[in-house]
Design a protein around this motif. Structure first.
Motif, PDB file in Angstrom:
ATOM      1  N   LEU A  82       0.802  -1.228   0.000  1.00  0.00           N
ATOM      2  CA  LEU A  82       0.000   0.000   0.000  1.00  0.00           C
ATOM      3  C   LEU A  82       0.836   1.280   0.000  1.00  0.00           C
ATOM      4  O   LEU A  82       0.268   2.375  -0.058  1.00  0.00           O
ATOM      5  CB  LEU A  82      -0.926   0.012   1.225  1.00  0.00           C
ATOM      6  N   VAL A  83       2.164   1.175   0.071  1.00  0.00           N
ATOM      7  CA  VAL A  83       3.024   2.364   0.147  1.00  0.00           C
ATOM      8  C   VAL A  83       4.126   2.267  -0.899  1.00  0.00           C
ATOM      9  O   VAL A  83       4.337   1.216  -1.506  1.00  0.00           O
ATOM     10  CB  VAL A  83       3.636   2.515   1.555  1.00  0.00           C
ATOM     11  N   SER A  84       4.848   3.389  -1.074  1.00  0.00           N
ATOM     12  CA  SER A  84       5.958   3.437  -2.037  1.00  0.00           C
ATOM     13  C   SER A  84       7.153   4.120  -1.383  1.00  0.00           C
ATOM     14  O   SER A  84       7.018   4.838  -0.383  1.00  0.00           O
ATOM     15  CB  SER A  84       5.549   4.217  -3.294  1.00  0.00           C
ATOM     16  N   ALA A  85       8.331   3.912  -1.966  1.00  0.00           N
ATOM     17  CA  ALA A  85       9.532   4.603  -1.490  1.00  0.00           C
ATOM     18  C   ALA A  85       9.329   6.101  -1.603  1.00  0.00           C
ATOM     19  O   ALA A  85       8.812   6.597  -2.598  1.00  0.00           O
ATOM     20  CB  ALA A  85      10.750   4.163  -2.296  1.00  0.00           C
ATOM     21  N   GLY A  86       9.720   6.835  -0.566  1.00  0.00           N
ATOM     22  CA  GLY A  86       9.539   8.282  -0.529  1.00  0.00           C
ATOM     23  C   GLY A  86       8.321   8.714   0.259  1.00  0.00           C
ATOM     24  O   GLY A  86       8.200   9.885   0.624  1.00  0.00           O
ATOM     25  N   ASP A  87       7.397   7.759   0.528  1.00  0.00           N
ATOM     26  CA  ASP A  87       6.206   8.081   1.319  1.00  0.00           C
ATOM     27  C   ASP A  87       6.591   8.268   2.787  1.00  0.00           C
ATOM     28  O   ASP A  87       7.525   7.640   3.290  1.00  0.00           O
ATOM     29  CB  ASP A  87       5.166   6.964   1.229  1.00  0.00           C
ATOM     30  N   THR A  88       5.825   9.119   3.476  1.00  0.00           N
ATOM     31  CA  THR A  88       5.966   9.268   4.922  1.00  0.00           C
ATOM     32  C   THR A  88       4.897   8.416   5.592  1.00  0.00           C
ATOM     33  O   THR A  88       3.714   8.520   5.249  1.00  0.00           O
ATOM     34  CB  THR A  88       5.812  10.735   5.351  1.00  0.00           C
ATOM     35  N   VAL A  89       5.307   7.551   6.524  1.00  0.00           N
ATOM     36  CA  VAL A  89       4.357   6.680   7.210  1.00  0.00           C
ATOM     37  C   VAL A  89       4.405   6.954   8.702  1.00  0.00           C
ATOM     38  O   VAL A  89       5.429   7.395   9.243  1.00  0.00           O
ATOM     39  CB  VAL A  89       4.662   5.186   6.941  1.00  0.00           C
ATOM     40  N   GLU A  90       3.293   6.677   9.369  1.00  0.00           N
ATOM     41  CA  GLU A  90       3.192   6.821  10.813  1.00  0.00           C
ATOM     42  C   GLU A  90       3.072   5.444  11.450  1.00  0.00           C
ATOM     43  O   GLU A  90       2.611   4.492  10.820  1.00  0.00           O
ATOM     44  CB  GLU A  90       1.989   7.682  11.187  1.00  0.00           C
ATOM     45  N   THR A  91       3.466   5.343  12.706  1.00  0.00           N
ATOM     46  CA  THR A  91       3.354   4.078  13.431  1.00  0.00           C
ATOM     47  C   THR A  91       1.906   3.612  13.436  1.00  0.00           C
ATOM     48  O   THR A  91       0.998   4.373  13.751  1.00  0.00           O
ATOM     49  CB  THR A  91       3.859   4.243  14.875  1.00  0.00           C
ATOM     50  N   GLY A  92       1.686   2.350  13.061  1.00  0.00           N
ATOM     51  CA  GLY A  92       0.340   1.785  13.014  1.00  0.00           C
ATOM     52  C   GLY A  92      -0.351   1.942  11.684  1.00  0.00           C
ATOM     53  O   GLY A  92      -1.431   1.371  11.457  1.00  0.00           O
ATOM     54  N   GLN A  93       0.242   2.690  10.748  1.00  0.00           N
ATOM     55  CA  GLN A  93      -0.372   2.885   9.439  1.00  0.00           C
ATOM     56  C   GLN A  93      -0.272   1.598   8.610  1.00  0.00           C
ATOM     57  O   GLN A  93       0.775   0.967   8.557  1.00  0.00           O
ATOM     58  CB  GLN A  93       0.334   4.027   8.700  1.00  0.00           C
ATOM     59  N   PRO A  94      -1.354   1.159   7.947  1.00  0.00           N
ATOM     60  CA  PRO A  94      -1.285  -0.041   7.100  1.00  0.00           C
ATOM     61  C   PRO A  94      -0.302   0.157   5.950  1.00  0.00           C
ATOM     62  O   PRO A  94      -0.338   1.173   5.261  1.00  0.00           O
ATOM     63  CB  PRO A  94      -2.709  -0.192   6.582  1.00  0.00           C
ATOM     64  N   ILE A  95       0.589  -0.819   5.749  1.00  0.00           N
ATOM     65  CA  ILE A  95       1.550  -0.725   4.648  1.00  0.00           C
ATOM     66  C   ILE A  95       1.358  -1.847   3.634  1.00  0.00           C
ATOM     67  O   ILE A  95       1.888  -1.778   2.519  1.00  0.00           O
ATOM     68  CB  ILE A  95       3.002  -0.724   5.172  1.00  0.00           C
ATOM     69  N   ALA A  96       0.585  -2.891   3.993  1.00  0.00           N
ATOM     70  CA  ALA A  96       0.331  -3.985   3.046  1.00  0.00           C
ATOM     71  C   ALA A  96      -0.841  -4.828   3.546  1.00  0.00           C
ATOM     72  O   ALA A  96      -1.073  -4.934   4.755  1.00  0.00           O
ATOM     73  CB  ALA A  96       1.569  -4.856   2.869  1.00  0.00           C
ATOM     74  N   THR A  97      -1.586  -5.404   2.600  1.00  0.00           N
ATOM     75  CA  THR A  97      -2.595  -6.403   2.968  1.00  0.00           C
ATOM     76  C   THR A  97      -1.959  -7.775   2.879  1.00  0.00           C
ATOM     77  O   THR A  97      -0.960  -7.971   2.173  1.00  0.00           O
ATOM     78  CB  THR A  97      -3.806  -6.320   2.042  1.00  0.00           C
ATOM     79  N   LEU A  98      -2.523  -8.752   3.603  1.00  0.00           N
ATOM     80  CA  LEU A  98      -1.940 -10.081   3.691  1.00  0.00           C
ATOM     81  C   LEU A  98      -2.777 -11.121   2.943  1.00  0.00           C
ATOM     82  O   LEU A  98      -4.004 -10.976   2.845  1.00  0.00           O
ATOM     83  CB  LEU A  98      -1.816 -10.497   5.165  1.00  0.00           C
ATOM     84  N   ASP A  99      -2.096 -12.131   2.436  1.00  0.00           N
ATOM     85  CA  ASP A  99      -2.777 -13.274   1.831  1.00  0.00           C
ATOM     86  C   ASP A  99      -3.210 -14.177   2.988  1.00  0.00           C
ATOM     87  O   ASP A  99      -2.413 -14.974   3.518  1.00  0.00           O
ATOM     88  CB  ASP A  99      -1.812 -14.004   0.893  1.00  0.00           C
ATOM     89  N   LEU A 100      -4.463 -14.036   3.416  1.00  0.00           N
ATOM     90  CA  LEU A 100      -4.932 -14.713   4.624  1.00  0.00           C
ATOM     91  C   LEU A 100      -4.955 -16.229   4.480  1.00  0.00           C
ATOM     92  O   LEU A 100      -4.753 -16.959   5.457  1.00  0.00           O
ATOM     93  CB  LEU A 100      -6.323 -14.196   4.994  1.00  0.00           C
ATOM     94  N   LYS A 101      -5.199 -16.739   3.284  1.00  0.00           N
ATOM     95  CA  LYS A 101      -5.219 -18.186   3.075  1.00  0.00           C
ATOM     96  C   LYS A 101      -3.846 -18.798   3.346  1.00  0.00           C
ATOM     97  O   LYS A 101      -3.720 -19.808   4.055  1.00  0.00           O
ATOM     98  CB  LYS A 101      -5.675 -18.489   1.647  1.00  0.00           C
ATOM     99  N   LYS A 102      -2.802 -18.156   2.802  1.00  0.00           N
ATOM    100  CA  LYS A 102      -1.439 -18.644   3.015  1.00  0.00           C
ATOM    101  C   LYS A 102      -1.011 -18.458   4.466  1.00  0.00           C
ATOM    102  O   LYS A 102      -0.327 -19.320   5.046  1.00  0.00           O
ATOM    103  CB  LYS A 102      -0.457 -17.923   2.084  1.00  0.00           C
ATOM    104  N   MET A 103      -1.395 -17.333   5.054  1.00  0.00           N
ATOM    105  CA  MET A 103      -1.037 -17.086   6.448  1.00  0.00           C
ATOM    106  C   MET A 103      -1.668 -18.129   7.372  1.00  0.00           C
ATOM    107  O   MET A 103      -1.038 -18.589   8.334  1.00  0.00           O
ATOM    108  CB  MET A 103      -1.462 -15.674   6.860  1.00  0.00           C
ATOM    109  N   GLN A 104      -2.933 -18.504   7.090  1.00  0.00           N
ATOM    110  CA  GLN A 104      -3.599 -19.500   7.919  1.00  0.00           C
ATOM    111  C   GLN A 104      -2.917 -20.861   7.781  1.00  0.00           C
ATOM    112  O   GLN A 104      -2.784 -21.600   8.769  1.00  0.00           O
ATOM    113  CB  GLN A 104      -5.078 -19.613   7.538  1.00  0.00           C
ATOM    114  N   LYS A 105      -2.479 -21.186   6.588  1.00  0.00           N
ATOM    115  CA  LYS A 105      -1.753 -22.441   6.374  1.00  0.00           C
ATOM    116  C   LYS A 105      -0.472 -22.466   7.224  1.00  0.00           C
ATOM    117  O   LYS A 105      -0.136 -23.496   7.840  1.00  0.00           O
ATOM    118  CB  LYS A 105      -1.401 -22.577   4.890  1.00  0.00           C
TER     119      LYS A 105
END
Length: 603
Positions: A82-105
């Protein structure tokens, strides 16, 4: 001839009036040929009080002073970034969504491993196994009292919560850690309060328990020092002075000291035979073998730093509890913690920033998997900045850590920022026959700062405030001493005598007009004796100087006037100008120069 002389005299009078006082140095008969012969015009400068500042310039680029590496805390299956190099991010800000099927495996696999380890633990609690911790060791087993140890572990998985109670024999293995080679013991780090006597903690922090030097020699890197193999130098380290010899080892240049009593890593300064410092470095061993072990607790240290030891000599005595049970237990705790972290991520459905900052590098991509410890991104602090500038080799030795600096940016015209020297590289970069060194200057923050902006730094290398000073060009040097020509008032008779002596090349006679300091300085004659019409030699002690002004520590006081040469030329055009403007009735024209403002001592 008379008509021309009259015109020149009138011009000289006009100049004398404008110059407010130069008429005192006026008419003594001399023809145009005599004026052309000397062809020198002198003015006066006044010794004033002000500040002299010496600066060293460097140019480079701006970058963040603090860089945070963000690692994967657990296994990750990325779906969308969800972000790119050069972006400013704050603590707790979402930076990526997860593949929940693979994570559950992955979570399911963790659960299976936890159950398997618990079953293995339950089958081993009735026995105890020992494993020697020393690389070179012998061991005996004894049983301490109390004879048993009870541990309870609770595991929560998708299948529910289970509690395992472990009762294991409190078996202790005692062993000795011995020297793998003969040599000298250095860097004893095991058995200290900092490591809690834990072999595991010591190995994790240092990678060894101690080292054994196999050569009774210590080295200091001499790369880039300009020294040659065989050179003899002096080394100062830890308050003592040693003799060192330049040697080559594995293609690298070192200063070698033929004893082994100094602390490894201690700062050392290398000097030539005249006592001039050449460079500094750190003490290192010529050759050594590390003493290592795997686990256990140090009971006692049997040797001292720098002690000479033989092969298999005891260095440490240690002990350990049964490790099969302990290792299985710790593995279960680790898997439980990872399982919780993974399931928490599955519940959130996304990966959030653990720190705030500007994304410098982004290493995650859509659809990729990353294991624990992988570098996901690096973050630059938006509030801490440093300018890395290149300083010429001619100036680098004038720069010191802690010096103040003024920083300007091409992108922020009209603004200046304060800075301070934080680091000076000892490795230069050569280009086009010129070597430069990187200097890091911390800079006060500004909202307009962006990484990579071009900067220029003026580093204050020296400063003298409220000192007596004169233009650099007014000070002359002879026999390693400095002097000026201080203005004096001559009578007409004295001036006449001086001119006659000049025409007759009577330098011995002219010496009485040079002043008392001339003899002390060893000056027997002046390159341009015309100066004696207006001044005499005055010895001065000088201090710092910049391109324009020089500090006078003694010999002059504020308000005194000194001679300043304004013209010296043999061209016909220049001679005509000097005779027309300043008078052909003296060997060299003289006028008082317009007052200067020395405040600030700028260049």
């Amino acid at each position: 001839m008379k008509k021309r002389t009259k015109r020149i005299i009138i011009a000289a009078v006009i100049v004398a009036v404008v110059a407010a006082g130069a008429a005192a140095y006026g008419a003594v008969a001399a023809d145009a040929a005599q004026a052309a012969k000397f062809g020198t015009v002198y003015g006066t400068d006044m010794a004033t009080t002000g500040d002299i500042t010496l600066t060293v310039s460097g140019s480079g680029n701006l970058k963040s002073a603090k860089n945070t590496i963000v690692n994967a805390a657990v296994h990750l299956d990325i779906e969308n970034v969800l972000v790119s190099a050069g972006d400013t991010v704050e603590t707790g800000q979402p930076i990526a969504t997860l593949d929940l099927k693979k994570m559950q495996k992955y979570a399911d696999d963790l659960e299976s491993q936890i159950i398997a380890d618990q079953n293995s633990l339950n089958t081993t609690i009735s026995t105890s196994s020992s494993d020697m911790g020393g690389r070179s060791s012998t061991s005996t087993s004894t049983t301490k009292t109390p004879t048993s140890k009870t541990t309870t572990t609770t595991t929560t998985t998708s299948s529910g919560t289970s509690t395992t109670t472990i009762t294991s024999p409190n078996v202790v293995t005692k062993f000795r850690i011995t020297s793998p080679v003969k040599g000298w013991v250095k860097n004893i780090v095991a058995g200290t309060k900092e490591s809690n006597n834990s072999i595991e903690e010591t190995m994790k922090k240092y990678g060894y328990l101690a080292v054994v030097a196999t050569e009774e020699k210590e080295l200091i890197s001499a790369a880039g020092s300009g020294l040659a193999q065989g050179d003899t130098v002096k080394v100062k380290c830890e308050g003592k002075t040693y003799t060192g010899t330049v040697v080559t080892k594995n293609g690298n240049l070192y200063v070698q000291i033929d004893t082994i009593t100094r602390t490894v890593g201690a700062d050392a300064a290398v000097y030539d035979q005249n006592g001039s410092e050449l460079f500094t470095g750190q003490i290192q061993l010529a050759a050594y073998i590390p003493v290592i072990s795997n686990y256990g607790t140090i009971v006692s240290v049997r040797v001292k730093e720098n002690q000479k030891v033989s092969v298999d000599q005891i260095l440490f005595k240690a002990e350990q509890y049964s490790l099969t049970v302990k290792n299985l237990y710790n593995e279960i705790l680790k898997l439980q913690a990872e399982y919780k972290a993974v399931t928490d991520l599955i519940s959130a459905g996304q990966l959030s920033a653990s720190d705030s900052g500007i994304i410098n590098t982004l290493n995650i991509s859509n659809g990729q998997t990353y294991e624990e410890g992988a570098v996901l991104m690096t973050l630059d602090s938006p509030d801490d900045w440093v300018a890395t500038v290149s300083v010429d080799e001619v100036d680098i030795n004038s720069v010191q850590v802690g010096q103040d600096a003024t920083v300007t940016l091409d992108a922020l015209t009209g603004k200046t920022f304060s800075g301070k020297v934080e680091r000076i590289s000892r490795i230069g970069a050569a280009s086009g026959g010129v070597t430069t060194y990187d200097v890091d200057v911390s800079v006060e923050s500004d909202p307009g700062f962006k990484a990579g902006m071009s900067v220029t730094c003026e580093i204050t290398s020296q400063q003298a405030e409220g000192v007596v000073m004169v233009p650099v060009t007014d000070v002359k040097n002879i026999n390693s001493h400095s002097y000026v020509m201080v203005q004096v008032t001559r009578t007409e008779a004295e001036k006449k005598e001086i001119k006659e002596m000049i025409n007759n090349s009577d330098y011995a006679g002219l010496s009485k007009y040079m002043g008392a300091d001339a003899s002390a300085l060893g000056i027997t004659r002046l390159a341009d004796p015309v100066q004696l019409l207006y001044g005499e030699v005055r010895a001065v002690q000088t201090g710092i100087q910049n391109a324009s002004y020089i500090e006078i520590k003694s010999g002059l006081t504020e308000g005194e006037k000194i001679l300043a040469q304004t013209t010296n030329s043999n061209s016909d055009t220049q001679r005509n100008f000097m005779m027309g403007a300043f008078g052909a009735d003296m060997p060299g024209g003289f006028t008082q120069r317009q007052s200067r403002n020395y405040a600030g001592g700028g260049r």
